[in-house]
Design a protein around this motif. Structure first.
Motif, PDB file in Angstrom:
ATOM      1  N   VAL A   1       0.845  -1.192   0.000  1.00  0.00           N
ATOM      2  CA  VAL A   1       0.000   0.000   0.000  1.00  0.00           C
ATOM      3  C   VAL A   1       0.878   1.239   0.000  1.00  0.00           C
ATOM      4  O   VAL A   1       1.765   1.388   0.849  1.00  0.00           O
ATOM      5  CB  VAL A   1      -0.936   0.031   1.232  1.00  0.00           C
ATOM      6  CG1 VAL A   1      -1.786   1.286   1.227  1.00  0.00           C
ATOM      7  CG2 VAL A   1      -1.815  -1.212   1.259  1.00  0.00           C
ATOM      8  N   LEU A   2       0.643   2.102  -0.966  1.00  0.00           N
ATOM      9  CA  LEU A   2       1.333   3.382  -1.068  1.00  0.00           C
ATOM     10  C   LEU A   2       0.287   4.473  -0.889  1.00  0.00           C
ATOM     11  O   LEU A   2      -0.469   4.767  -1.811  1.00  0.00           O
ATOM     12  CB  LEU A   2       2.010   3.520  -2.426  1.00  0.00           C
ATOM     13  CG  LEU A   2       2.592   4.890  -2.755  1.00  0.00           C
ATOM     14  CD1 LEU A   2       3.742   5.218  -1.820  1.00  0.00           C
ATOM     15  CD2 LEU A   2       3.035   4.945  -4.193  1.00  0.00           C
ATOM     16  N   PRO A   3       0.185   5.023   0.328  1.00  0.00           N
ATOM     17  CA  PRO A   3      -0.826   6.065   0.538  1.00  0.00           C
ATOM     18  C   PRO A   3      -0.454   7.370  -0.145  1.00  0.00           C
ATOM     19  O   PRO A   3       0.729   7.696  -0.285  1.00  0.00           O
ATOM     20  CB  PRO A   3      -0.858   6.237   2.061  1.00  0.00           C
ATOM     21  CG  PRO A   3       0.358   5.594   2.587  1.00  0.00           C
ATOM     22  CD  PRO A   3       0.927   4.709   1.534  1.00  0.00           C
ATOM     23  N   SER A   4      -1.465   8.080  -0.564  1.00  0.00           N
ATOM     24  CA  SER A   4      -1.270   9.412  -1.114  1.00  0.00           C
ATOM     25  C   SER A   4      -1.013  10.347   0.062  1.00  0.00           C
ATOM     26  O   SER A   4      -1.846  10.470   0.949  1.00  0.00           O
ATOM     27  CB  SER A   4      -2.514   9.838  -1.874  1.00  0.00           C
ATOM     28  OG  SER A   4      -2.319  11.077  -2.478  1.00  0.00           O
ATOM     29  N   GLY A   5       0.134  10.946   0.098  1.00  0.00           N
ATOM     30  CA  GLY A   5       0.492  11.812   1.220  1.00  0.00           C
ATOM     31  C   GLY A   5       1.175  11.026   2.321  1.00  0.00           C
ATOM     32  O   GLY A   5       0.523  10.298   3.061  1.00  0.00           O
ATOM     33  N   GLN A   6       2.473  11.129   2.389  1.00  0.00           N
ATOM     34  CA  GLN A   6       3.251  10.359   3.353  1.00  0.00           C
ATOM     35  C   GLN A   6       2.921  10.713   4.802  1.00  0.00           C
ATOM     36  O   GLN A   6       3.135   9.911   5.698  1.00  0.00           O
ATOM     37  CB  GLN A   6       4.744  10.538   3.083  1.00  0.00           C
ATOM     38  CG  GLN A   6       5.184   9.964   1.743  1.00  0.00           C
ATOM     39  CD  GLN A   6       4.888   8.482   1.640  1.00  0.00           C
ATOM     40  OE1 GLN A   6       5.456   7.686   2.360  1.00  0.00           O
ATOM     41  NE2 GLN A   6       3.978   8.118   0.746  1.00  0.00           N
ATOM     42  N   GLU A   7       2.330  11.863   5.021  1.00  0.00           N
ATOM     43  CA  GLU A   7       1.951  12.255   6.388  1.00  0.00           C
ATOM     44  C   GLU A   7       0.807  11.384   6.917  1.00  0.00           C
ATOM     45  O   GLU A   7       0.536  11.364   8.106  1.00  0.00           O
ATOM     46  CB  GLU A   7       1.561  13.742   6.447  1.00  0.00           C
ATOM     47  CG  GLU A   7       0.288  14.102   5.719  1.00  0.00           C
ATOM     48  CD  GLU A   7       0.415  14.256   4.205  1.00  0.00           C
ATOM     49  OE1 GLU A   7      -0.636  14.420   3.554  1.00  0.00           O
ATOM     50  OE2 GLU A   7       1.545  14.219   3.676  1.00  0.00           O
ATOM     51  N   ARG A   8       0.159  10.626   6.054  1.00  0.00           N
ATOM     52  CA  ARG A   8      -0.951   9.753   6.458  1.00  0.00           C
ATOM     53  C   ARG A   8      -0.487   8.359   6.881  1.00  0.00           C
ATOM     54  O   ARG A   8      -1.287   7.535   7.306  1.00  0.00           O
ATOM     55  CB  ARG A   8      -1.941   9.606   5.294  1.00  0.00           C
ATOM     56  CG  ARG A   8      -2.597  10.898   4.889  1.00  0.00           C
ATOM     57  CD  ARG A   8      -3.633  10.724   3.778  1.00  0.00           C
ATOM     58  NE  ARG A   8      -4.541   9.648   4.092  1.00  0.00           N
ATOM     59  CZ  ARG A   8      -4.646   8.517   3.383  1.00  0.00           C
ATOM     60  NH1 ARG A   8      -3.899   8.313   2.340  1.00  0.00           N
ATOM     61  NH2 ARG A   8      -5.501   7.593   3.732  1.00  0.00           N
TER      62      ARG A   8
END
Length: 89
Positions: free
Chosen positions: A38-45
């Motif tokens: 899983v690669l979330p959009s926005g690493q801050e998440r």
């Protein structure tokens, strides 16, 4: 990842990770050893996303934590964008 079936959910947005977790749970009985990346959009998440999968009872780790073994993982959270080209290969 040596022969494990895997799939990538890339650039997920808030709320989509729950769907990914449900899909992993549905596919896993048919694909032994399934690994979901899983690669979330926005690493801050990343911290919140990690908790979504762990809350669903899925063994989850961050790529940046460099787990000793991937064999026991259900979900690998890709939190280093530099690794994206390696994953797409």
């Amino acid at each position: 990842l040596a022969g494990r079936p895997c799939w990538l959910a890339a650039h997920t947005e808030a709320g989509e990770e729950e769907v990914v977790a449900e899909l992993h749970a549905a596919l896993a009985p048919h694909l032994p050893g399934l690994l979901t990346l899983v690669l979330p959009s926005g690493q801050e998440r990343c911290a919140a996303v990690l908790e979504v999968f762990r809350g669903q009872g899925l063994a989850t780790a961050r790529w940046s934590d460099k787990p000793r073994s991937y064999s026991s993982l259900d979900v690998l959270l890709v939190d280093e964008l530099e690794q994206l080209s390696l994953i797409y290969r």
